[in-house]
Design a protein around this motif. Structure first.
Motif, PDB file in Angstrom:
ATOM      1  N   LYS A 153       2.526   1.847  -3.097  1.00  0.00           N
ATOM      2  CA  LYS A 153       1.252   1.936  -4.006  1.00  0.00           C
ATOM      3  C   LYS A 153       1.008   3.530  -4.257  1.00  0.00           C
ATOM      4  N   PHE A 154       1.122   3.949  -2.951  1.00  0.00           N
ATOM      5  CA  PHE A 154       0.211   5.176  -2.850  1.00  0.00           C
ATOM      6  C   PHE A 154       1.317   6.267  -2.669  1.00  0.00           C
ATOM      7  N   LEU A 193      -6.450  -4.626   3.966  1.00  0.00           N
ATOM      8  CA  LEU A 193      -6.541  -4.027   5.634  1.00  0.00           C
ATOM      9  C   LEU A 193      -7.187  -4.757   6.517  1.00  0.00           C
ATOM     10  N   GLY A 230      -5.609  -3.979  -6.466  1.00  0.00           N
ATOM     11  CA  GLY A 230      -6.167  -3.929  -5.145  1.00  0.00           C
ATOM     12  C   GLY A 230      -7.700  -4.358  -5.007  1.00  0.00           C
ATOM     13  N   THR A 231      -8.311  -4.887  -3.779  1.00  0.00           N
ATOM     14  CA  THR A 231      -9.346  -5.619  -3.779  1.00  0.00           C
ATOM     15  C   THR A 231      -9.929  -4.763  -2.484  1.00  0.00           C
ATOM     16  N   GLY A 232      -9.367  -3.820  -1.855  1.00  0.00           N
ATOM     17  CA  GLY A 232      -9.965  -3.244  -0.585  1.00  0.00           C
ATOM     18  C   GLY A 232     -10.165  -4.304   0.409  1.00  0.00           C
ATOM     19  N   ASP A 284      -9.185   3.308  -7.621  1.00  0.00           N
ATOM     20  CA  ASP A 284      -7.932   2.636  -7.172  1.00  0.00           C
ATOM     21  C   ASP A 284      -7.521   1.503  -7.647  1.00  0.00           C
ATOM     22  N   ALA A 303     -13.021  -1.802   1.215  1.00  0.00           N
ATOM     23  CA  ALA A 303     -13.193  -0.509   1.374  1.00  0.00           C
ATOM     24  C   ALA A 303     -12.101   0.394   0.517  1.00  0.00           C
ATOM     25  N   GLN A 304     -12.353   1.286  -0.349  1.00  0.00           N
ATOM     26  CA  GLN A 304     -11.190   1.791  -0.877  1.00  0.00           C
ATOM     27  C   GLN A 304     -11.640   3.307  -0.916  1.00  0.00           C
ATOM     28  N   ALA A 305     -10.577   4.214  -0.676  1.00  0.00           N
ATOM     29  CA  ALA A 305     -10.918   5.757  -0.477  1.00  0.00           C
ATOM     30  C   ALA A 305     -11.406   6.165  -1.928  1.00  0.00           C
ATOM     31  N   ASN A 346       0.912  -1.230   0.166  1.00  0.00           N
ATOM     32  CA  ASN A 346      -0.027   0.008   0.112  1.00  0.00           C
ATOM     33  C   ASN A 346       0.907   1.348   0.068  1.00  0.00           C
ATOM     34  N   ASP A 390       4.798   6.151   4.807  1.00  0.00           N
ATOM     35  CA  ASP A 390       5.164   6.742   3.352  1.00  0.00           C
ATOM     36  C   ASP A 390       4.819   8.256   3.377  1.00  0.00           C
TER      37      ASP A 390
HETATM   38  P1  ADP Z   1      -6.392  -2.735  -1.407  1.00  0.00           P
HETATM   39  O1  ADP Z   1      -6.063  -3.775  -2.004  1.00  0.00           O
HETATM   40  O2  ADP Z   1      -7.280  -1.941  -2.232  1.00  0.00           O
HETATM   41  O3  ADP Z   1      -5.060  -1.890  -1.298  1.00  0.00           O
HETATM   42  P2  ADP Z   1      -6.484  -2.207   1.336  1.00  0.00           P
HETATM   43  O4  ADP Z   1      -7.397  -2.815   2.351  1.00  0.00           O
HETATM   44  O5  ADP Z   1      -5.019  -2.874   1.338  1.00  0.00           O
HETATM   45  O6  ADP Z   1      -7.022  -2.575   0.086  1.00  0.00           O
HETATM   46  O7  ADP Z   1      -6.444  -0.914   1.249  1.00  0.00           O
HETATM   47  C1  ADP Z   1      -7.681  -0.047   1.359  1.00  0.00           C
HETATM   48  C2  ADP Z   1      -7.480   1.207   0.802  1.00  0.00           C
HETATM   49  O8  ADP Z   1      -6.942   2.089   1.852  1.00  0.00           O
HETATM   50  C3  ADP Z   1      -6.825   1.367  -0.441  1.00  0.00           C
HETATM   51  O9  ADP Z   1      -7.561   1.174  -1.393  1.00  0.00           O
HETATM   52  C4  ADP Z   1      -6.400   2.964  -0.309  1.00  0.00           C
HETATM   53  O10 ADP Z   1      -7.621   3.621  -0.695  1.00  0.00           O
HETATM   54  C5  ADP Z   1      -6.473   3.098   1.064  1.00  0.00           C
HETATM   55  N1  ADP Z   1      -5.019   2.848   1.597  1.00  0.00           N
HETATM   56  C6  ADP Z   1      -4.523   1.845   2.136  1.00  0.00           C
HETATM   57  N2  ADP Z   1      -3.133   2.118   2.364  1.00  0.00           N
HETATM   58  C7  ADP Z   1      -2.678   3.460   2.096  1.00  0.00           C
HETATM   59  C8  ADP Z   1      -1.911   4.292   2.099  1.00  0.00           C
HETATM   60  N3  ADP Z   1      -0.487   3.891   2.400  1.00  0.00           N
HETATM   61  N4  ADP Z   1      -1.779   5.589   1.546  1.00  0.00           N
HETATM   62  C9  ADP Z   1      -2.963   5.954   1.033  1.00  0.00           C
HETATM   63  N5  ADP Z   1      -4.090   5.177   1.217  1.00  0.00           N
HETATM   64  C10 ADP Z   1      -4.122   3.852   1.700  1.00  0.00           C
END
Ligand code: ADP
Length: 759
Positions: A662-663, A723, A718-720, A712, A706-708, A659, A688
């Motif tokens: 990625k971000f 986390l 990613g699947t959401g 994304d 859940a994804q912001a 993550n 990060d």
């Molecule tokens: P994904 O497989 O989509 O990454 P996660 O459950 O790992 O699923 O993350 C869920 C969402 O949390 C991401 O889609 C992103 O929007 C947000 N996210 C997770 N980690 C970060 C990060 N380090 N910086 C910004 N956004 C993050």
């Protein structure tokens, strides 16, 4: 109230009148006593003084008369025998006769020679008689010229007496001498006692005839010479007589030898000029009751005047009392009318005294005020009654509305699809609708009043009780108004999955929790079936997909031969899609395992640092795509050990690193992996400098799928689910996971694991 007012009004008049009367009588009595003490005393003194004055006058007149005779006889003695002629000559007789004629009370005048032979006498009586033995003859020679009263001896037969009493004389005798100055004989005169009677009469007659006054003449030795018949010749032994000085007067109350009391005025004669007097006392007496009759009259007059004055003052008092009480009665009547509620106006009573005027004025203003207040009160009363009526109507309406509401609420609750349960703050069931009966099997009347625990499976009871305790202590309840999924016990002992929404009623009068329960056993069943299907499908898909992914990887790496650029591009796309699919399937399978609680953890105590190094190595290839560099910082946790399943912890760290990479911003960003040893636990954090997590998304970061940003998935893969799986894995290790983030600046995800004691 009425009668007592009348009584007091009457009493005041009566009281004043009686007071006035009593005062008048008292004043009269005092007046009488004063008059008696002063005036009576003065009157008595005046009456006594009057008697004493009469006695004095009589005494004076007697002495004066005696003096005149005394002087006449003395003058005659000086003349007789001086002419040198014989005393017995006819001239001398004529002279003596002439003297007797001038004062008829001379009973006898005669001159003797030295031996006591009468030489010449009036009318020749006793001429040549021998009187040498007579006391007056002896006395004259011894210079005693007056002889007290005595009865006639020698003359008794010779002189005529028509008084009816024995003849009595007073003697006056002087020696006479010749030219040579020698004594030649005695000239004597017998004064008839009748002159004293004349004097007595002349004094007493002018006195009021009604007064019975008696005059007494007493000799020097207190023998009564002249007086009332019984007393004449008696000797009076009176103290007042003994004390009486010569020439003085007095008066006294005495008993004069009889039973009567007399007021007696006394005077003691003292002679006159050359006449030495015989020491006579004159008493003028009057019976005490007669003497004090004027005093009695005066007293009676005072008494009658007193009675008249007392009566007059009583009448006046009565009148004044009426004048005083009349206006008060008027006021009192007005007050009674006022009390009876009649309209009253008190006229200012003009004839009355100032105080009543003031009182009536004050009462009038008081009545004005009262009437105004009464009118105000009536108005107020009417307004109040109106208001009460209005409020009663409103209250009725409100009550009806409350009843309607209650009915409505009951109907709603009854007809609601879900079961409704009410629980009070003591944790007892207070409401239970028909749906609840149907859902949970208990009849309403059986379950009401029972503890909430009845519905809670044994393993959750402690949690429920703790939650209730927290609410009782702090008033905070995070379960309110949220959808909860819980298992409840039915009457037949089954555990029924329900969705619950709990509400809180917390007013001063009403305190309870309301809970709507929705049976989700069917939904859960479907979910389970769906999850099983997904799980089965994922398993079934993962095997061929892994083979495809491996083959594509091989082709993509160019190991099986060079590809045309178009084919290479297509193979690259297929390879990345297969990779994403494998990851999705892995995640789905993990989630399914977590949900079905079939995830197993091979936990071994081991150092944490190597796990982080492995994770970085595993993710480096992925991070390279984004030109992201990992930096491992280990400040204090090199030897930190935890009891963990290494694969699962690596899975978590890899997910966090992916993550972060990625971000992170493109072009050489750095991600810091830090291991810290904190009290009781080891903290792993991944920091990060990426886009950060928007505020609105922060509460849902750990939710599934859940994804912001919905894009994304497309843009970054990613699947959401990552986390969500991380959170389950860390919690299964009794740890916790959280993050801090600032939008646009980066994020720090960290998790804590309990430290294991080495060995
Ligand atoms: P994904 O497989 O989509 O990454 P996660 O459950 O790992 O699923 O993350 C869920 C969402 O949390 C991401 O889609 C992103 O929007 C947000 N996210 C997770 N980690 C970060 C990060 N380090 N910086 C910004 N956004 C993050």
């Amino acid at each position: 109230m009425k009668s007592s007012t009348q009584i007091s009004a009457k009493s005041l008049g009566l009281y004043l009148a009686v007071c006035f009367s009593l005062l008048s009588v008292l004043l009269t009595l005092i007046l009488l006593v004063v008059i008696d003490v002063t005036v009576t005393k003065q009157a008595k003194a005046s009456i006594g003084g009057n008697l004493a004055e009469l006695a004095h006058q009589m005494s004076y007149r007697l002495d004066r008369a005696m003096f005149e005779r005394y002087r006449e006889v003395q003058l005659m003695a000086d003349r007789i025998g001086r002419d040198g002629k014989p005393v017995s000559g006819p001239e001398n007789r004529r002279m003596l006769d002439a003297l007797q004629r001038t004062y008829p009370n001379y009973a006898w005048i005669g001159a003797t020679d030295e031996q006591g032979k009468v030489l010449v006498a009036t009318r020749g009586v006793l001429e040549n008689a021998d009187v040498s033995a007579r006391p007056w003859f002896q006395n004259a020679k011894n210079n005693l010229h007056v002889g007290d009263v005595h009865e006639a001896k020698m003359l008794a037969k010779l002189l005529s007496n028509n008084t009816g009493e024995p003849l009595r004389f007073v003697d006056i005798a002087f020696p006479y001498g010749g030219l040579d100055g020698t004594t030649r004989g005695v000239l004597a005169a017998h004064l008839s006692w009748v002159w004293a009677l004349d004097i007595q009469r002349s004094i007493m007659e002018p006195v009021d005839a009604a007064r019975k006054l008696d005059a007494l003449i007493l000799s020097a030795d207190n023998i009564v010479l002249l007086g009332p018949p019984g007393l004449q010749g008696q000797k009076l032994e009176l103290d007042s007589l003994k004390k009486l000085q010569l020439g003085t007067n007095s008066f006294n109350t005495e008993r004069l030898l009889d039973d009567h009391e007399y007021l007696v005025g006394i005077s003691r004669g003292n002679g006159y000029d050359s006449y030495p007097g015989l020491g006579w006392k004159v008493l003028v007496r009057e019976r005490l009751e007669d003497a004090y009759l004027p005093v009695k009259h005066l007293q009676m007059q005072v008494l009658w005047i007193g009675i008249a004055v007392a009566s007059l003052f009583s009448l006046l008092g009565w009148r004044v009392a009426r004048i005083v009480t009349r206006p008060l009665k008027v006021l009192s009547r007005s007050a009674q009318q006022l009390e009876a509620g009649q309209p009253v106006k008190i006229d200012v009573i003009k004839a009355a005294y100032t105080e009543v005027n003031t009182l009536s004025g004050s009462l009038n203003s008081l009545i004005g005020n009262l009437q105004q207040k009464e009118a105000d009160l009536k108005d107020l009363n009417a307004t109040l009654e109106n208001r009460v009526d209005q409020r009663t109507v409103e209250l009725k309406q409100a009550l009806e509305s409350v009843r309607d509401n209650e009915n409505r609420i009951n109907t709603i609750i009854e007809t609601a699809q879900g079961a409704f349960i009410g629980v009070n703050f003591e944790g007892r069931i207070t409401d239970w609708n028909t749906q609840a009966e149907k859902m949970l099997g208990w009849r309403r009347e059986d379950i009401l009043g029972q503890p909430l625990d009845t519905l809670v499976p044994e393993r959750f009871k402690a949690t429920i009780s703790k939650t209730m305790q927290v609410f009782a202590n702090t008033g905070s309840a995070n379960f309110i108004n949220t959808h909860l999924e819980r298992l409840v016990l039915t009457n037949d002992g089954r555990e029924l999955p329900v969705e619950i929404r709990i509400g809180l009623i917390n007013t001063p009068k009403l305190k309870f929790f309301s809970a709507f329960l929705h049976d989700i056993s069917e939904r859960k069943q479907v979910e389970r079936m769906k999850n099983e299907f997904i799980s089965t499908a994922s398993h079934e898909l993962r095997t061929p997909l892994t083979a495809i992914y491996g083959a594509l990887s091989l082709v993509n790496s160019g190991l099986v031969g060079e590809l045309s650029p178009d084919a290479k591009e297509l193979i690259g796309i297929s390879y990345r899609s297969a990779e994403r699919l494998v990851r999705l399937l892995n995640d789905i399978l993990d989630v399914e395992k977590i949900e079905s609680r079939s995830m197993t953890y091979e936990r071994v105590v081991q150092p944490v640092l190597p796990l982080l190094e492995q994770s970085i190595r595993a993710t480096q290839a992925y991070a390279d795509q984004y030109q992201v560099r990992f930096e491992l910082v280990c400040e204090s946790g090199q030897d930190a050990q935890a009891k963990v399943d290494a694969d699962r912890v690596i899975q978590v760290v890899v997910n966090l690193l992916s993550n972060a990479a990625k971000f992170s911003p493109a072009g050489g960003a750095e991600v810091t992996v830090r291991l810290q040893r904190l009290p009781g636990f080891a903290r792993v954090s991944v920091t990060d400098s990426g886009c950060g997590i928007p505020e609105s998304f922060r509460s849902r970061v750990f939710d599934r799928f859940a994804q912001a940003d919905a894009s994304d998935q497309r843009q970054k893969g990613g699947t959401g689910l990552g986390l969500s799986i991380c959170k389950s894995i860390i919690e299964a290790h009794e740890g916790q996971i959280d993050f801090v983030s600032e939008a646009g600046k980066g994020s720090e995800f960290y998790f804590d694991l309990p430290l294991a004691t080495p060995g």
